[in-house]
Design a protein around this motif. Structure first.
Motif, PDB file in Angstrom:
ATOM      1  N   ALA A 169      11.164 -62.782  33.461  1.00 52.40           N
ATOM      2  CA  ALA A 169      10.319 -62.789  33.103  1.00 52.40           C
ATOM      3  C   ALA A 169       9.347 -61.580  32.909  1.00 52.40           C
ATOM      4  N   MET A 170       9.070 -61.076  34.099  1.00 50.27           N
ATOM      5  CA  MET A 170       8.314 -60.051  33.906  1.00 50.27           C
ATOM      6  C   MET A 170       8.800 -59.337  33.303  1.00 50.27           C
ATOM      7  N   ALA A 171      10.202 -58.882  32.510  1.00 58.56           N
ATOM      8  CA  ALA A 171      10.590 -58.018  31.608  1.00 58.56           C
ATOM      9  C   ALA A 171      10.374 -58.126  29.966  1.00 58.56           C
ATOM     10  N   GLN A 172       9.895 -58.923  29.953  1.00 56.09           N
ATOM     11  CA  GLN A 172       9.092 -58.818  28.710  1.00 56.09           C
ATOM     12  C   GLN A 172       7.555 -59.054  28.571  1.00 56.09           C
ATOM     13  N   GLU A 173       7.095 -57.950  29.624  1.00 53.32           N
ATOM     14  CA  GLU A 173       5.926 -57.652  29.519  1.00 53.32           C
ATOM     15  C   GLU A 173       6.218 -56.141  29.263  1.00 53.32           C
ATOM     16  N   GLY A 174       7.366 -55.440  29.707  1.00 54.18           N
ATOM     17  CA  GLY A 174       7.524 -54.412  29.383  1.00 54.18           C
ATOM     18  C   GLY A 174       8.361 -53.753  29.367  1.00 54.18           C
ATOM     19  N   ASP A 175       8.263 -52.172  30.174  1.00 51.11           N
ATOM     20  CA  ASP A 175       9.592 -51.088  29.796  1.00 51.11           C
ATOM     21  C   ASP A 175      10.272 -51.279  31.292  1.00 51.11           C
ATOM     22  N   VAL A 176      11.212 -52.516  31.475  1.00 47.47           N
ATOM     23  CA  VAL A 176      11.290 -52.588  32.897  1.00 47.47           C
ATOM     24  C   VAL A 176      13.062 -52.319  32.483  1.00 47.47           C
ATOM     25  N   ASP A 177      13.984 -51.539  33.991  1.00 43.85           N
ATOM     26  CA  ASP A 177      14.941 -51.868  33.808  1.00 43.85           C
ATOM     27  C   ASP A 177      15.213 -52.669  35.386  1.00 43.85           C
ATOM     28  N   LEU A 178      16.277 -54.102  34.834  1.00 44.16           N
ATOM     29  CA  LEU A 178      16.972 -54.055  36.058  1.00 44.16           C
ATOM     30  C   LEU A 178      18.192 -54.593  36.852  1.00 44.16           C
ATOM     31  N   ILE A 179      18.086 -53.834  38.161  1.00 48.27           N
ATOM     32  CA  ILE A 179      18.733 -53.071  38.513  1.00 48.27           C
ATOM     33  C   ILE A 179      19.828 -53.895  40.143  1.00 48.27           C
ATOM     34  N   ASP A 180      20.673 -54.772  39.292  1.00 51.45           N
ATOM     35  CA  ASP A 180      21.899 -55.505  40.664  1.00 51.45           C
ATOM     36  C   ASP A 180      22.000 -54.438  41.626  1.00 51.45           C
ATOM     37  N   VAL A 181      21.272 -54.542  42.966  1.00 55.92           N
ATOM     38  CA  VAL A 181      21.885 -53.406  43.794  1.00 55.92           C
ATOM     39  C   VAL A 181      23.367 -53.766  44.328  1.00 55.92           C
ATOM     40  N   THR A 182      23.868 -55.151  44.152  1.00 54.83           N
ATOM     41  CA  THR A 182      25.218 -54.970  44.635  1.00 54.83           C
ATOM     42  C   THR A 182      26.087 -54.585  43.566  1.00 54.83           C
ATOM     43  N   ASP A 215       4.985 -70.626  37.391  1.00 55.70           N
ATOM     44  CA  ASP A 215       5.640 -69.533  38.241  1.00 55.70           C
ATOM     45  C   ASP A 215       5.828 -67.854  37.592  1.00 55.70           C
ATOM     46  N   LEU A 216       7.177 -68.558  36.550  1.00 58.97           N
ATOM     47  CA  LEU A 216       7.383 -67.501  35.249  1.00 58.97           C
ATOM     48  C   LEU A 216       6.129 -66.730  34.611  1.00 58.97           C
ATOM     49  N   GLU A 217       5.113 -67.590  34.416  1.00 58.80           N
ATOM     50  CA  GLU A 217       3.517 -66.489  34.232  1.00 58.80           C
ATOM     51  C   GLU A 217       2.801 -66.823  34.829  1.00 58.80           C
ATOM     52  N   GLU A 218       2.800 -67.066  36.483  1.00 61.01           N
ATOM     53  CA  GLU A 218       2.341 -65.956  37.064  1.00 61.01           C
ATOM     54  C   GLU A 218       3.131 -64.824  37.056  1.00 61.01           C
ATOM     55  N   ALA A 219       3.933 -64.757  37.365  1.00 59.01           N
ATOM     56  CA  ALA A 219       5.456 -64.060  37.664  1.00 59.01           C
ATOM     57  C   ALA A 219       4.632 -62.752  36.003  1.00 59.01           C
ATOM     58  N   ARG A 220       5.092 -63.131  34.760  1.00 60.74           N
ATOM     59  CA  ARG A 220       4.528 -62.823  33.325  1.00 60.74           C
ATOM     60  C   ARG A 220       2.150 -61.270  34.450  1.00 60.74           C
ATOM     61  N   LYS A 221       1.736 -62.686  34.241  1.00 54.64           N
ATOM     62  CA  LYS A 221       0.490 -61.863  34.939  1.00 54.64           C
ATOM     63  C   LYS A 221       0.151 -61.024  35.996  1.00 54.64           C
ATOM     64  N   PHE A 222       1.203 -60.720  36.900  1.00 57.14           N
ATOM     65  CA  PHE A 222       1.009 -59.799  38.136  1.00 57.14           C
ATOM     66  C   PHE A 222       2.242 -58.996  37.180  1.00 57.14           C
ATOM     67  N   TYR A 223       3.013 -58.748  36.931  1.00 57.96           N
ATOM     68  CA  TYR A 223       3.455 -57.137  36.001  1.00 57.96           C
ATOM     69  C   TYR A 223       2.344 -56.713  35.446  1.00 57.96           C
ATOM     70  N   ARG A 224       1.357 -57.432  34.636  1.00 64.46           N
ATOM     71  CA  ARG A 224       0.587 -57.231  33.595  1.00 64.46           C
ATOM     72  C   ARG A 224      -0.414 -55.775  34.447  1.00 64.46           C
ATOM     73  N   THR A 225      -0.796 -56.675  35.681  1.00 63.15           N
ATOM     74  CA  THR A 225      -1.476 -56.307  36.647  1.00 63.15           C
ATOM     75  C   THR A 225      -1.871 -54.748  37.059  1.00 63.15           C
ATOM     76  N   LEU A 226      -0.267 -54.508  36.910  1.00 62.34           N
ATOM     77  CA  LEU A 226       0.065 -53.531  37.730  1.00 62.34           C
ATOM     78  C   LEU A 226       0.423 -52.775  36.353  1.00 62.34           C
ATOM     79  N   GLN A 227       0.467 -52.465  35.643  1.00 59.64           N
ATOM     80  CA  GLN A 227      -0.011 -52.166  33.932  1.00 59.64           C
ATOM     81  C   GLN A 227      -0.883 -51.533  34.112  1.00 59.64           C
ATOM     82  N   GLU A 228      -1.514 -52.272  34.274  1.00 58.14           N
ATOM     83  CA  GLU A 228      -4.036 -52.170  34.364  1.00 58.14           C
ATOM     84  C   GLU A 228      -4.231 -50.851  35.110  1.00 58.14           C
TER      85      GLU A 228
END
Length: 152
Positions: A21-34, A134-147
């Protein structure tokens, strides 16, 4: 803002759902640590670390990954999912960031369906989570990081 999120998500994939959900908001690479890959985090503007909370803590492989790959002084944020409560679940990852002089931009947490350990006996807790709110709140959180004014 170019972002890497280093994560562990198993069992029901709760953490991965939040990160997608967060990745929909920008340039995000998801890295599985395993995935055991060579990782270079220096080229990212900020780095997130994400995990379910297991017995009150971030998953061990995320903590080990952060100790090994987090560059000195890199801005970070944390994401977690939990069946009961977050408690002090981000304490260990925050300590790793502090030792590396990494500013913490914030943290996001939400409920996640949990059948781990004794919760399996009762059919799990936090059923239906993360949900759309929950997913919308996650997107909102990421948008605040971008700001935020993150040094690049």
């Amino acid at each position: 803002m170019k972002t890497a999120v280093c994560y562990y998500s198993r069992h029901h994939g709760n953490t991965r759902k939040v990160l997608e959900a967060m990745a929909q908001e920008g340039d995000v690479d998801l890295i599985d640590v395993t995935a055991r890959q060579a990782v270079r985090l220096e080229g990212y503007d900020c780095v997130g670390f994400a995990s379910g909370i297991y017995y009150g803590k971030f998953q061990t492989s995320v903590l080990q990954f952060a100790r090994q790959y987090l560059p000195q002084g890199k801005p970070v944020f944390f994401v977690c999912t939990y069946g009961g409560s977050k408690g002090n679940g981000t304490t260990a990852i925050a300590e790793i960031a502090q030792k590396k002089d990494c500013p913490v931009l914030g943290e996001f947490g939400c409920k996640g369906y949990d059948t781990f350990g004794p919760f399996k006996l009762v059919g799990g807790i936090a059923k239906g989570h993360p949900d759309q709110q929950d997913l919308e709140e996650a997107r909102k959180f990421y948008r605040t990081l971008q700001e935020q004014d993150i040094p690049r």
